[in-house]
Design a protein around this motif. Structure first.
Motif, short mmCIF file in Angstrom:
data_model
loop_
_atom_site.label_atom_id
_atom_site.label_comp_id
_atom_site.label_asym_id
_atom_site.label_seq_id
_atom_site.Cartn_x
_atom_site.Cartn_y
_atom_site.Cartn_z
N VAL A 31 43.51 50.66 34.42
CA VAL A 31 42.62 49.53 34.73
C VAL A 31 42.40 48.69 33.48
N ALA A 32 42.08 49.36 32.36
CA ALA A 32 41.80 48.63 31.12
C ALA A 32 43.01 47.82 30.66
N HIS A 33 44.20 48.37 30.87
CA HIS A 33 45.41 47.69 30.41
C HIS A 33 45.82 46.54 31.33
N ASP A 34 45.91 46.83 32.62
CA ASP A 34 46.50 45.86 33.56
C ASP A 34 45.56 44.76 34.00
N ILE A 35 44.26 45.00 33.89
CA ILE A 35 43.31 43.98 34.32
C ILE A 35 43.22 42.84 33.31
N ARG A 36 43.75 43.07 32.11
CA ARG A 36 43.69 42.04 31.07
C ARG A 36 44.47 40.78 31.45
N THR A 37 45.61 40.97 32.11
CA THR A 37 46.48 39.83 32.40
C THR A 37 45.80 38.76 33.24
N PRO A 38 45.26 39.10 34.44
CA PRO A 38 44.60 38.04 35.21
C PRO A 38 43.37 37.47 34.51
N LEU A 77 42.83 39.86 41.00
CA LEU A 77 41.77 40.76 40.54
C LEU A 77 41.12 41.49 41.71
N GLU A 78 40.88 40.77 42.80
CA GLU A 78 40.28 41.40 43.99
C GLU A 78 41.19 42.48 44.55
N GLN A 79 42.49 42.20 44.61
CA GLN A 79 43.45 43.18 45.12
C GLN A 79 43.48 44.40 44.21
N TYR A 80 43.38 44.16 42.91
CA TYR A 80 43.41 45.26 41.96
C TYR A 80 42.18 46.16 42.14
N VAL A 81 41.02 45.55 42.33
CA VAL A 81 39.80 46.33 42.56
C VAL A 81 39.92 47.15 43.84
N ASP A 82 40.52 46.56 44.87
CA ASP A 82 40.74 47.29 46.13
C ASP A 82 41.65 48.50 45.90
N VAL A 84 41.97 50.22 43.09
CA VAL A 84 41.17 51.22 42.38
C VAL A 84 40.27 51.97 43.37
N ARG A 85 39.69 51.23 44.28
CA ARG A 85 38.82 51.85 45.29
C ARG A 85 39.61 52.82 46.17
N ASP A 86 40.84 52.43 46.52
CA ASP A 86 41.69 53.30 47.34
C ASP A 86 41.99 54.61 46.61
N ILE A 87 42.31 54.50 45.31
CA ILE A 87 42.60 55.70 44.51
C ILE A 87 41.39 56.62 44.49
N GLU A 88 40.20 56.05 44.28
CA GLU A 88 38.98 56.85 44.23
C GLU A 88 38.70 57.54 45.56
N LYS A 89 38.98 56.84 46.67
CA LYS A 89 38.81 57.46 47.98
C LYS A 89 39.76 58.64 48.16
N ILE A 90 41.02 58.45 47.71
CA ILE A 90 42.01 59.51 47.83
C ILE A 90 41.58 60.73 47.03
N GLU A 91 41.07 60.51 45.81
CA GLU A 91 40.66 61.62 44.96
C GLU A 91 39.51 62.43 45.56
N SER A 92 38.70 61.80 46.41
CA SER A 92 37.55 62.51 47.00
C SER A 92 37.87 63.15 48.34
N ILE A 93 39.09 63.00 48.83
CA ILE A 93 39.48 63.59 50.12
C ILE A 93 39.46 65.12 50.04
N GLU A 94 38.91 65.74 51.05
CA GLU A 94 38.94 67.20 51.17
C GLU A 94 40.03 67.58 52.17
N ILE A 95 40.89 68.51 51.78
CA ILE A 95 41.98 68.96 52.65
C ILE A 95 41.43 69.88 53.74
N GLU A 96 41.76 69.57 54.97
CA GLU A 96 41.33 70.39 56.11
C GLU A 96 42.56 70.83 56.89
N LYS A 97 43.05 72.03 56.59
CA LYS A 97 44.24 72.54 57.26
C LYS A 97 43.90 73.04 58.66
#
Length: 239
Positions: A31-38, A77-82, A84-97
């Motif tokens: 985020v810190a690296h790639d958000i600099r460009t826009p 920038l808006e797409q980039y924030v979205d 990041v939000r998707d990644i955070e949602k994925i990280e919080s997923i609980e596996i239910e076999k």
């Protein structure tokens, strides 16, 4: 025996925590690296407007063109924030076999793929011998969706999907007949926000999402090339 069991559980717990922290560091660094460009682009346009508007050097067309370009940077920038939000949602997923019928699983994959309006041929095969598997079907289909989107984007004529098993693992393989991965792609393909796309329309989170989901499901993601193009293999623990 009880102490050893507790030790193994604690080791596994802290290993998972350490890996999660490492993923968080990668995410923050990306985020810190790639958000600099826009942001740099927006600052440049703002400086341009600040210098030229007071001197009436800008025509209406020049002003509209500049505002349009700034809007493009804001949208990115808006797409980039979205993302990041998707990644955070994925990280919080609980596996239910849950127990899933292997034949029905293959049928559902075939049915879903048939609904796609793809201009390239999609071939589906299976070497499954087990009648039932324990897995989180939602996670499997999320991985398949991301891998299939990538394969269709780079394939020349066809994409091949194979479902098989290896001891305690369900193996999903997606191949295409495109140009394959470069050496840099093979090294960094699952890194958060890495993308070989030069037009900036894809943020490269598809494979990193699959990588995270595979690890959460007790498996791994492997990226390679075959004789006909790219090959991505997702392994999910089904025990």
């Amino acid at each position: 025996c009880s102490m050893e069991k507790m030790r193994r559980e604690l080791r596994q717990k802290y290993k998972a925590l350490w890996e999660a922290l490492e993923q968080r560091k990668l995410l923050n660094a990306s985020v810190a690296h790639d958000i600099r460009t826009p942001i740099t682009v927006l600052k440049g346009y703002l400086d341009y407007l600040e210098k030229n508007i007071p001197q009436d050097k800008l025509t209406e067309d020049m002003l509209l063109d500049t505002v349009s370009s700034m809007q493009g940077a804001v949208n990115r920038l808006e797409q980039y924030v979205d993302c990041v939000r998707d990644i955070e949602k994925i990280e919080s997923i609980e596996i239910e076999k849950r127990p899933e019928n292997a034949k029905m699983l293959l049928y559902e994959i075939q049915s879903n793929v048939q609904q796609l309006e793809a201009k390239k041929e999609i071939l589906i095969s299976s070497n499954m011998t087990m009648n039932e598997v324990q897995l989180d079907k939602g996670v499997l289909f999320r991985i398949l969706e991301n891998l299939l989107q990538n394969a269709l984007r780079y394939a020349e004529k066809e994409v091949r999907i194979n479902l098989s098993q290896d001891k305690d693992f369900l193996i999903l393989t997606v191949e295409d007949d495109g140009k394959g991965f470069s050496e840099k792609d093979l090294e960094k393909a699952t890194t958060v926000f890495y993308s070989s796309d030069k037009d900036g329309q894809h943020f490269g989170i598809g494979l990193s999402i699959c990588h995270i989901l595979c690890e959460k499901h007790g498996g791994l993601l492997d990226v390679s090339n075959n004789k006909k193009g790219a090959c991505v293999t997702a392994k999910l623990n089904i025990i």
